[in-house]
Design a protein around this motif. Sequence first.
Motif, mmCIF file in Angstrom:
data_model
loop_
_atom_site.group_PDB
_atom_site.id
_atom_site.type_symbol
_atom_site.label_atom_id
_atom_site.label_comp_id
_atom_site.label_asym_id
_atom_site.label_seq_id
_atom_site.Cartn_x
_atom_site.Cartn_y
_atom_site.Cartn_z
ATOM 1 N N MET A 145 0.852 -1.175 0.000
ATOM 2 C CA MET A 145 0.000 0.000 0.000
ATOM 3 C C MET A 145 0.894 1.234 0.000
ATOM 4 N N ARG A 146 0.548 2.173 -0.852
ATOM 5 C CA ARG A 146 1.322 3.396 -0.964
ATOM 6 C C ARG A 146 1.066 4.283 0.262
ATOM 7 N N VAL A 147 2.118 4.854 0.796
ATOM 8 C CA VAL A 147 1.997 5.718 1.970
ATOM 9 C C VAL A 147 2.227 7.162 1.540
ATOM 10 N N ILE A 148 1.275 8.006 1.915
ATOM 11 C CA ILE A 148 1.360 9.444 1.669
ATOM 12 C C ILE A 148 1.488 10.104 3.032
ATOM 13 N N ARG A 149 2.490 10.945 3.198
ATOM 14 C CA ARG A 149 2.678 11.635 4.480
ATOM 15 C C ARG A 149 2.201 13.076 4.355
ATOM 16 N N LYS A 150 1.451 13.492 5.372
ATOM 17 C CA LYS A 150 0.953 14.870 5.411
ATOM 18 C C LYS A 150 1.770 15.624 6.453
ATOM 19 N N TYR A 151 2.386 16.702 6.010
ATOM 20 C CA TYR A 151 3.219 17.517 6.891
ATOM 21 C C TYR A 151 2.426 18.684 7.455
ATOM 22 N N ALA A 152 2.978 19.310 8.463
ATOM 23 C CA ALA A 152 2.316 20.424 9.150
ATOM 24 C C ALA A 152 2.000 21.569 8.184
ATOM 25 N N ASN A 153 2.812 21.735 7.157
ATOM 26 C CA ASN A 153 2.566 22.804 6.194
ATOM 27 C C ASN A 153 1.479 22.423 5.178
ATOM 28 N N ARG A 198 1.362 19.993 3.159
ATOM 29 C CA ARG A 198 1.825 19.357 1.930
ATOM 30 C C ARG A 198 1.764 17.847 2.083
ATOM 31 N N LEU A 199 1.484 17.186 0.978
ATOM 32 C CA LEU A 199 1.371 15.733 0.939
ATOM 33 C C LEU A 199 2.569 15.175 0.184
ATOM 34 N N TYR A 200 3.215 14.156 0.770
ATOM 35 C CA TYR A 200 4.429 13.597 0.185
ATOM 36 C C TYR A 200 4.236 12.115 -0.094
ATOM 37 N N ASP A 201 4.404 11.729 -1.342
ATOM 38 C CA ASP A 201 4.286 10.337 -1.758
ATOM 39 C C ASP A 201 5.626 9.657 -1.495
ATOM 40 N N TYR A 223 6.268 15.474 -3.817
ATOM 41 C CA TYR A 223 5.058 16.057 -3.261
ATOM 42 C C TYR A 223 3.911 15.853 -4.250
ATOM 43 N N VAL A 224 2.712 15.628 -3.717
ATOM 44 C CA VAL A 224 1.537 15.387 -4.553
ATOM 45 C C VAL A 224 0.410 16.326 -4.130
ATOM 46 N N THR A 225 -0.566 16.433 -4.999
ATOM 47 C CA THR A 225 -1.741 17.262 -4.737
ATOM 48 C C THR A 225 -2.952 16.367 -4.500
ATOM 49 N N LEU A 226 -4.055 16.983 -4.122
ATOM 50 C CA LEU A 226 -5.296 16.218 -3.980
ATOM 51 C C LEU A 226 -5.708 15.636 -5.327
ATOM 52 N N GLU A 227 -5.429 16.355 -6.402
ATOM 53 C CA GLU A 227 -5.754 15.850 -7.742
ATOM 54 C C GLU A 227 -4.933 14.602 -8.066
ATOM 55 N N ASP A 228 -3.675 14.581 -7.626
ATOM 56 C CA ASP A 228 -2.843 13.379 -7.817
ATOM 57 C C ASP A 228 -3.449 12.195 -7.066
#
Length: 157
Positions: free
Chosen positions: A1-9, A11-14, A20-25
């Motif tokens: 399963m792919r893990v996406i990390r959400k940082y305090a700023n 931003r989402l990191y694949d 970095y990815v967006t909600l559209e990604d």
Amino acid sequence: MRVIRKYANRRLYDTEQSRYVTLEDLRSLILEEVPFRVEDAKSGEDLTRTILLSIIIEQEQADSDAEVFSNDLLQQLIRVYAMSQPLPLARYLEQGTRLMMEQQKKMQDQWQQAMRHSPMELMRELAEENMRFWQNTISQGGTSQGGTTKDDDERSS
């Protein structure tokens, strides 16, 4: 399963693609049926539901013609949450949505099958077959029709 990390700023990191990815990604991953989990970068808390809701909100705002959640439906959902014994709504919604999507897929498949056998499609297939026949005939030259070829000309010289 792919893990996406959400940082305090926010931003989402694949972690699989190291970018970095967006909600559209993430929406694209969902459409491609790629499983993923969004977690808080510090605590590891699962934030997937929150991100999925954000994607839905973004989709609802982007395309008002494709609005799924009317004001009335949203108000009813809020009332369900306020009930002392909430209905098992999630299960019904999941099963109903799955059934609806399966039926939609069947309808699309049947429509494509029907279109494949339409008179216009049949004519197109026949025309393509005729084109292949004539292209093969022309590329072979006059050998099959009794004409002379370059080899025949060289032998007679």
